[in-house]
Design a protein around this motif. Sequence first.
Motif, PDB file in Angstrom:
ATOM      1  N   PRO A   1     -44.573  14.475 -32.558  1.00 43.23           N
ATOM      2  CA  PRO A   1     -43.443  13.698 -31.897  1.00 43.23           C
ATOM      3  C   PRO A   1     -43.812  12.370 -30.945  1.00 43.23           C
ATOM      4  O   PRO A   1     -45.039  12.280 -30.669  1.00 43.23           O
ATOM      5  CB  PRO A   1     -42.717  15.173 -31.062  1.00 43.23           C
ATOM      6  N   GLY A   2     -42.559  11.810 -30.681  1.00 42.36           N
ATOM      7  CA  GLY A   2     -42.692  10.779 -29.830  1.00 42.36           C
ATOM      8  C   GLY A   2     -42.713   9.377 -30.586  1.00 42.36           C
ATOM      9  O   GLY A   2     -42.896   8.526 -30.167  1.00 42.36           O
ATOM     10  N   GLY A   3     -42.199   9.432 -31.834  1.00 40.60           N
ATOM     11  CA  GLY A   3     -42.364   8.143 -32.767  1.00 40.60           C
ATOM     12  C   GLY A   3     -40.814   7.763 -33.282  1.00 40.60           C
ATOM     13  O   GLY A   3     -39.947   7.663 -32.456  1.00 40.60           O
ATOM     14  N   VAL A   4     -40.559   8.062 -34.528  1.00 43.57           N
ATOM     15  CA  VAL A   4     -39.497   7.765 -34.983  1.00 43.57           C
ATOM     16  C   VAL A   4     -38.135   8.505 -34.562  1.00 43.57           C
ATOM     17  O   VAL A   4     -37.063   7.897 -34.416  1.00 43.57           O
ATOM     18  CB  VAL A   4     -39.427   8.044 -36.769  1.00 43.57           C
ATOM     19  N   GLY A   5     -38.382   9.778 -34.385  1.00 43.23           N
ATOM     20  CA  GLY A   5     -37.260  10.705 -33.938  1.00 43.23           C
ATOM     21  C   GLY A   5     -36.588  10.213 -32.401  1.00 43.23           C
ATOM     22  O   GLY A   5     -35.430  10.174 -32.568  1.00 43.23           O
ATOM     23  N   ARG A   6     -37.496   9.682 -31.675  1.00 46.51           N
ATOM     24  CA  ARG A   6     -37.062   9.127 -30.619  1.00 46.51           C
ATOM     25  C   ARG A   6     -35.975   7.856 -30.819  1.00 46.51           C
ATOM     26  O   ARG A   6     -34.975   7.716 -30.094  1.00 46.51           O
ATOM     27  CB  ARG A   6     -38.054   8.634 -29.528  1.00 46.51           C
ATOM     28  N   MET A   7     -36.663   7.235 -31.491  1.00 42.20           N
ATOM     29  CA  MET A   7     -35.674   6.033 -31.894  1.00 42.20           C
ATOM     30  C   MET A   7     -34.396   6.361 -32.717  1.00 42.20           C
ATOM     31  O   MET A   7     -33.667   5.411 -32.720  1.00 42.20           O
ATOM     32  CB  MET A   7     -36.743   5.016 -32.907  1.00 42.20           C
ATOM     33  N   THR A   8     -34.410   7.063 -33.466  1.00 40.70           N
ATOM     34  CA  THR A   8     -33.198   7.647 -34.161  1.00 40.70           C
ATOM     35  C   THR A   8     -32.187   7.946 -33.061  1.00 40.70           C
ATOM     36  O   THR A   8     -30.876   7.477 -33.524  1.00 40.70           O
ATOM     37  CB  THR A   8     -33.504   8.943 -35.081  1.00 40.70           C
ATOM     38  N   ILE A   9     -32.427   8.540 -32.210  1.00 41.11           N
ATOM     39  CA  ILE A   9     -31.307   8.885 -31.122  1.00 41.11           C
ATOM     40  C   ILE A   9     -30.875   7.548 -30.537  1.00 41.11           C
ATOM     41  O   ILE A   9     -29.684   7.108 -30.386  1.00 41.11           O
ATOM     42  CB  ILE A   9     -31.721   9.945 -30.084  1.00 41.11           C
ATOM     43  N   ALA A  10     -31.803   6.737 -30.166  1.00 45.75           N
ATOM     44  CA  ALA A  10     -31.559   5.483 -29.550  1.00 45.75           C
ATOM     45  C   ALA A  10     -30.846   4.718 -30.242  1.00 45.75           C
ATOM     46  O   ALA A  10     -29.828   4.052 -29.874  1.00 45.75           O
ATOM     47  CB  ALA A  10     -33.013   4.705 -29.009  1.00 45.75           C
ATOM     48  N   SER A  11     -30.986   4.543 -31.637  1.00 42.99           N
ATOM     49  CA  SER A  11     -30.085   3.835 -32.539  1.00 42.99           C
ATOM     50  C   SER A  11     -28.664   4.410 -32.912  1.00 42.99           C
ATOM     51  O   SER A  11     -27.722   3.669 -32.852  1.00 42.99           O
ATOM     52  CB  SER A  11     -30.733   3.907 -34.084  1.00 42.99           C
ATOM     53  N   LEU A  12     -28.528   5.584 -32.486  1.00 43.86           N
ATOM     54  CA  LEU A  12     -27.195   6.460 -32.824  1.00 43.86           C
ATOM     55  C   LEU A  12     -26.208   5.573 -31.549  1.00 43.86           C
ATOM     56  O   LEU A  12     -25.201   5.535 -31.608  1.00 43.86           O
ATOM     57  CB  LEU A  12     -27.452   7.805 -32.798  1.00 43.86           C
ATOM     58  N   MET A  13     -26.933   5.659 -30.457  1.00 47.89           N
ATOM     59  CA  MET A  13     -26.480   5.332 -29.178  1.00 47.89           C
ATOM     60  C   MET A  13     -25.927   3.713 -29.289  1.00 47.89           C
ATOM     61  O   MET A  13     -25.025   3.365 -29.081  1.00 47.89           O
ATOM     62  CB  MET A  13     -27.254   5.374 -27.835  1.00 47.89           C
ATOM     63  N   MET A  14     -27.023   2.952 -29.955  1.00 44.37           N
ATOM     64  CA  MET A  14     -26.499   1.568 -29.997  1.00 44.37           C
ATOM     65  C   MET A  14     -25.287   1.415 -30.989  1.00 44.37           C
ATOM     66  O   MET A  14     -24.504   0.535 -30.682  1.00 44.37           O
ATOM     67  CB  MET A  14     -27.785   0.939 -30.881  1.00 44.37           C
TER      68      MET A  14
END
Length: 293
Positions: free
Chosen positions: A268-281
């Motif tokens: 973990p610590g790659g794309v999954g984290r970015m998915t949540i950040a993008s949802l927030m954006m």
Amino acid sequence: MELLDGKVTANAVLEELTEAVNQMKAEGKRAPHLAAILVGNDGASLTYVGGKVKACERVGFESSLIRMPEETTEEELLSKVAELNADDSIDGFIVQLPLPKHINEDKVVQAVAPEKDVDGFHPVNVGRMALGLPSFLSATPYGIVQLLERYKIPTEGKHCVIIGRSNIVGSPMSILMRRNAHPGNCTVTVTHSRTKDLAAFTRDADILIVALGRPEFVTADMVKEGAVVIDVGITRVEDTSRPKGYRVTGDVKFDEVAPKSSFITPVPGGVGRMTIASLMMNTLMAARKEIYP
Ligand code: NAP
């Protein structure tokens, strides 16, 4: 080899979002509000939704988690979706997938109002993205694009090979990587389960994006020296040595592929984290009515 650190990058995105929310509040506006519908008790889905709620708290968004029992009918779910579509206090919402088998997912995805579809799954958003019009971008591909951009990885003229053609990852990813923008302007090859001699394609990839859901499928012999490797896979693999009884594994055999690559995402610590950040954006953009004024 350099790690494409989704944790660090997502934290930076969430910091920027916190500042934007503070700014909105200072202007007398209310904070963005994200709602999530979760049907049933699937463990992985509970974890994903929990992560989204936590991210909302962190950046100062309002959040609502709507839990519905496993036996919820399609009609009941569609009626909840209609309710959220009409609720002016909610800027965007998601219906956590997968849904129980008796519910038609396509029908539910299409029932979400495009202007509140912060997952970017609705055909109107996918179509607008394909045409290069303003749209909510699907959260996972958008997160990957953000990673490439923030690590200043050149994409123009590169050969991008994608393993997987799903509606939520592979297909939208291919659209973003071939668009006339940065990151983008790649020559894109989309591969899938019927592709013959897959390794012949992956070995030619300057940028390899792997999203098939088979743990450690991509091995060192399938990767070109110096390639950028993005591992989207998340599979829970039984591991009795771990407190939870499982570990999360990507689609790439990290230990042997990492030394060959120029950049690589961990799992973990790659794309999954970015998915949540993008949802927030996307939720911030929905609250500001940037896509659908
Ligand atoms: P999916 O809907 O099951 O699609 C898998 C794709 O991989 C399909 O297009 C399939 O081909 C292809 N495929 C399967 N076996 C293959 C093989 N042997 N060779 C080449 N292609 C093959 O999966 P998904 O929803 O895209 O998810 C993929 C993975 O990403 C999963 O592990 C999922 O948990 C993870 N994921 C992670 C995030 C995140 O935030 N990090 C978000 C979404 C998904 P066909 O089309 O021919 O069947």
